[in-house]
Design a protein around this motif. Structure first.
Motif, PDB file in Angstrom:
ATOM      1  N   ARG A   1       0.973  -1.244   0.081  1.00 37.49           N
ATOM      2  CA  ARG A   1       0.144   0.035   0.166  1.00 37.49           C
ATOM      3  C   ARG A   1       0.923   1.266  -0.016  1.00 37.49           C
ATOM      4  NH1 ARG A   1      -4.408   1.611   4.715  1.00 37.49           N
ATOM      5  NH2 ARG A   1      -5.073  -0.562   4.071  1.00 37.49           N
ATOM      6  N   ARG A   2       0.563   2.338  -0.505  1.00 46.56           N
ATOM      7  CA  ARG A   2       1.090   3.632  -0.614  1.00 46.56           C
ATOM      8  C   ARG A   2       1.304   3.942   0.992  1.00 46.56           C
ATOM      9  NH1 ARG A   2      -2.714   4.914  -4.699  1.00 46.56           N
ATOM     10  NH2 ARG A   2      -1.478   5.222  -6.785  1.00 46.56           N
ATOM     11  N   HIS A   3       2.502   4.572   1.039  1.00 40.64           N
ATOM     12  CA  HIS A   3       2.988   5.213   2.457  1.00 40.64           C
ATOM     13  C   HIS A   3       1.892   6.024   3.085  1.00 40.64           C
ATOM     14  CE1 HIS A   3       5.079   5.976   6.048  1.00 40.64           C
ATOM     15  NE2 HIS A   3       5.517   7.221   5.698  1.00 40.64           N
ATOM     16  N   MET A   4       1.446   5.861   4.241  1.00 43.86           N
ATOM     17  CA  MET A   4       0.228   6.714   4.978  1.00 43.86           C
ATOM     18  C   MET A   4      -0.805   6.978   4.299  1.00 43.86           C
ATOM     19  SD  MET A   4       3.092   9.684   6.489  1.00 43.86           S
ATOM     20  CE  MET A   4       1.714  10.221   7.910  1.00 43.86           C
TER      21      MET A   4
ATOM     22  N   PRO B   1     -11.749   1.020   0.337  1.00 41.79           N
ATOM     23  CA  PRO B   1     -12.413  -0.219  -0.155  1.00 41.79           C
ATOM     24  C   PRO B   1     -11.313  -0.890  -1.053  1.00 41.79           C
ATOM     25  CG  PRO B   1     -14.102   1.310  -0.269  1.00 41.79           C
ATOM     26  CD  PRO B   1     -12.916   2.324  -0.039  1.00 41.79           C
ATOM     27  N   SER B   2     -10.370  -0.335  -1.883  1.00 43.86           N
ATOM     28  CA  SER B   2      -9.569  -0.817  -2.681  1.00 43.86           C
ATOM     29  C   SER B   2      -8.238  -1.215  -2.069  1.00 43.86           C
ATOM     30  CB  SER B   2      -9.281   0.497  -3.826  1.00 43.86           C
ATOM     31  OG  SER B   2     -10.211   0.538  -4.634  1.00 43.86           O
ATOM     32  N   ASN B   3      -8.018  -0.588  -0.849  1.00 42.73           N
ATOM     33  CA  ASN B   3      -6.540  -0.883  -0.542  1.00 42.73           C
ATOM     34  C   ASN B   3      -6.626  -1.845   0.742  1.00 42.73           C
ATOM     35  OD1 ASN B   3      -6.960   0.766   1.855  1.00 42.73           O
ATOM     36  ND2 ASN B   3      -5.862   2.462   0.871  1.00 42.73           N
ATOM     37  N   ASN B   4      -7.698  -2.337   1.130  1.00 42.61           N
ATOM     38  CA  ASN B   4      -7.954  -3.036   2.331  1.00 42.61           C
ATOM     39  C   ASN B   4      -6.955  -4.197   2.375  1.00 42.61           C
ATOM     40  OD1 ASN B   4      -9.978  -1.369   3.608  1.00 42.61           O
ATOM     41  ND2 ASN B   4     -11.768  -2.613   2.942  1.00 42.61           N
ATOM     42  N   ARG B   5      -6.608  -4.722   1.328  1.00 45.90           N
ATOM     43  CA  ARG B   5      -5.924  -6.077   1.469  1.00 45.90           C
ATOM     44  C   ARG B   5      -4.199  -5.624   1.234  1.00 45.90           C
ATOM     45  NH1 ARG B   5      -8.333 -11.129  -1.546  1.00 45.90           N
ATOM     46  NH2 ARG B   5      -9.119  -9.753  -2.972  1.00 45.90           N
ATOM     47  N   ARG B   6      -4.181  -4.376   1.259  1.00 46.23           N
ATOM     48  CA  ARG B   6      -2.620  -4.048   1.186  1.00 46.23           C
ATOM     49  C   ARG B   6      -2.339  -3.384   2.230  1.00 46.23           C
ATOM     50  NH1 ARG B   6      -0.982  -3.160  -4.287  1.00 46.23           N
ATOM     51  NH2 ARG B   6      -2.844  -3.173  -5.914  1.00 46.23           N
ATOM     52  N   PHE B   7      -0.852  -3.262   2.743  1.00 46.61           N
ATOM     53  CA  PHE B   7      -0.226  -2.853   3.960  1.00 46.61           C
ATOM     54  C   PHE B   7       0.928  -1.919   3.633  1.00 46.61           C
ATOM     55  CE2 PHE B   7       1.166  -2.327   8.226  1.00 46.61           C
ATOM     56  CZ  PHE B   7       0.092  -2.193   8.803  1.00 46.61           C
ATOM     57  N   ASP B   8       0.992  -0.773   4.413  1.00 44.00           N
ATOM     58  CA  ASP B   8       1.970   0.007   4.249  1.00 44.00           C
ATOM     59  C   ASP B   8       3.305  -0.509   4.865  1.00 44.00           C
ATOM     60  OD1 ASP B   8       4.102   2.151   4.488  1.00 44.00           O
ATOM     61  OD2 ASP B   8       2.702   3.680   5.528  1.00 44.00           O
ATOM     62  N   PRO B   9       4.333  -0.875   3.786  1.00 48.81           N
ATOM     63  CA  PRO B   9       5.611  -1.548   4.545  1.00 48.81           C
ATOM     64  C   PRO B   9       6.369  -0.577   5.447  1.00 48.81           C
ATOM     65  CG  PRO B   9       5.996  -0.818   2.285  1.00 48.81           C
ATOM     66  CD  PRO B   9       4.546  -0.434   2.479  1.00 48.81           C
ATOM     67  N   VAL B  10       6.134   0.665   5.482  1.00 52.12           N
ATOM     68  CA  VAL B  10       6.981   1.340   6.416  1.00 52.12           C
ATOM     69  C   VAL B  10       6.287   1.270   7.776  1.00 52.12           C
ATOM     70  CG1 VAL B  10       7.448   3.683   7.148  1.00 52.12           C
ATOM     71  CG2 VAL B  10       7.474   3.120   4.733  1.00 52.12           C
TER      72      VAL B  10
ATOM     73  N   GLU C   1       0.152  -0.085  -9.682  1.00 49.78           N
ATOM     74  CA  GLU C   1       0.024   1.137  -9.475  1.00 49.78           C
ATOM     75  C   GLU C   1      -0.443   1.244  -8.145  1.00 49.78           C
ATOM     76  OE1 GLU C   1      -2.710   2.634 -12.651  1.00 49.78           O
ATOM     77  OE2 GLU C   1      -1.250   2.607 -14.258  1.00 49.78           O
ATOM     78  N   LEU C   2      -0.488   0.305  -7.334  1.00 49.67           N
ATOM     79  CA  LEU C   2      -0.955   0.554  -5.986  1.00 49.67           C
ATOM     80  C   LEU C   2      -2.392   1.028  -6.007  1.00 49.67           C
ATOM     81  CD1 LEU C   2       2.347   1.365  -4.282  1.00 49.67           C
ATOM     82  CD2 LEU C   2       1.528  -0.580  -5.162  1.00 49.67           C
ATOM     83  N   GLU C   3      -3.209   1.227  -6.784  1.00 56.51           N
ATOM     84  CA  GLU C   3      -4.359   1.819  -6.971  1.00 56.51           C
ATOM     85  C   GLU C   3      -5.715   0.965  -6.670  1.00 56.51           C
ATOM     86  OE1 GLU C   3      -6.896   4.688  -9.899  1.00 56.51           O
ATOM     87  OE2 GLU C   3      -4.681   4.329 -10.140  1.00 56.51           O
ATOM     88  N   TYR C   4      -5.552  -0.467  -7.332  1.00 60.02           N
ATOM     89  CA  TYR C   4      -6.740  -1.279  -7.339  1.00 60.02           C
ATOM     90  C   TYR C   4      -6.578  -2.315  -6.324  1.00 60.02           C
ATOM     91  CZ  TYR C   4      -6.949   0.938 -12.051  1.00 60.02           C
ATOM     92  OH  TYR C   4      -6.727   2.044 -12.864  1.00 60.02           O
ATOM     93  N   GLU C   5      -7.812  -2.690  -5.988  1.00 58.73           N
ATOM     94  CA  GLU C   5      -8.060  -4.026  -5.164  1.00 58.73           C
ATOM     95  C   GLU C   5      -7.255  -5.196  -5.655  1.00 58.73           C
ATOM     96  OE1 GLU C   5      -9.129  -6.775  -2.239  1.00 58.73           O
ATOM     97  OE2 GLU C   5      -9.357  -7.161  -4.374  1.00 58.73           O
TER      98      GLU C   5
END
Length: 251
Positions: free
Chosen positions: A183-186, A191-200, A226-230
């Motif tokens: 996931r993008r930092h901060m 709804p699109s990024n729930n299954r992503r996580f900020d590595p920082v 592009e870190l935009e989509y689910e």
């Protein structure tokens, strides 16, 4: 000085050669597990993307290790990890292990041990993320704890609990290996990024649990994500950008 430099270079080359030789036995077992008939067509279709051999080499897996896989899910990695350490080491599955209990009954997987069967992973009504109830993984001094694409599933309290469980189970100097969708930092929850996580944020939380940051790998970097989509959307599914980070319990 010239003699000293030559000696240092030879020492470095010998160390690199030893490390490669040390991994060779493990690599052969990983390759054999990847070719096993127990793996389905659905499993093998993911091989090119998940790069199990390279990923486990980066984390430093050896065939004589005692390892814990947290939240093994359907067992994609279990089918590779368990046979690799079956002869000399030990595979443990912990937290949401129902699916791999069937696998443990198949030939070659009899040594699988299930931990923390009283643990609970649940989602409160209306909640976006899971909670975790567990006090211990019921094992100590293991060499490595691994979890693949699970960190994002939990609310903060659950993530911190998972990190503590891993820390307590590991021996001093043991490895905590974590992979997840980027996931993008901060970036705030959508709804699109729930299954992503900020590595920082992951690094911050895991260090706060007592771990030392060791290294990261670009094995699963995907420029076209592009870190935009689910992560299940057709344009990125099976090809998400993922962070692959290695931590160590201090000695």
């Amino acid at each position: 000085m010239k003699k000293l430099i030559t000696t240092l270079l030879l020492t470095t080359l010998c160390s690199s050669a030893y490390a490669a030789s040390e991994f060779e036995s493990t690599a052969n077992k990983i390759k054999a597990a990847i070719k096993s008939e127990v793996r389905t067509e659905k499993d093998t279709k993911r091989d090119k993307n998940r790069k199990a051999l390279q990923t486990l080499k980066f984390f430093g897996l050896r065939d004589d290790m005692k390892i814990v896989e947290l939240i093994p899910g359907g067992g994609w990695y279990t089918k590779i990890l368990a046979p690799t350490v079956a002869e000399k080491g030990q595979y443990y599955g912990a937290l949401y292990t129902g699916p791999i209990k069937k696998l443990a009954k198949q030939p070659g997987f009899e040594k699988i041990k299930i931990l923390a069967e009283d643990s609970k992973i649940y989602k409160e009504e209306g909640a976006k993320f899971y909670s975790l109830e567990a006090n211990t993984l019921e094992v100590k001094n293991v060499d490595m704890v691994l979890t693949f694409r699970n960190y994002h599933n939990f609310a903060e309290e659950g993530r911190r609990k998972m990190n503590k469980l891993a820390f307590d189970a590991l021996k001093a100097g043991g490895t905590y290996a974590v992979v997840d969708h980027t996931r993008r930092h901060m970036e705030q929850n959508t709804p699109s990024n729930n299954r992503r996580f900020d590595p920082v944020l992951a690094i911050k939380e895991i260090q706060e649990a007592g771990f030392e940051f060791v290294d990261f790998s670009t094995l699963h970097y995907r420029e076209d994500d592009e870190l935009e989509y689910e992560v299940g959307v057709k344009s990125v599914t099976g090809n998400t950008d993922r962070w692959t980070i290695k931590f160590r319990k201090p000695i």
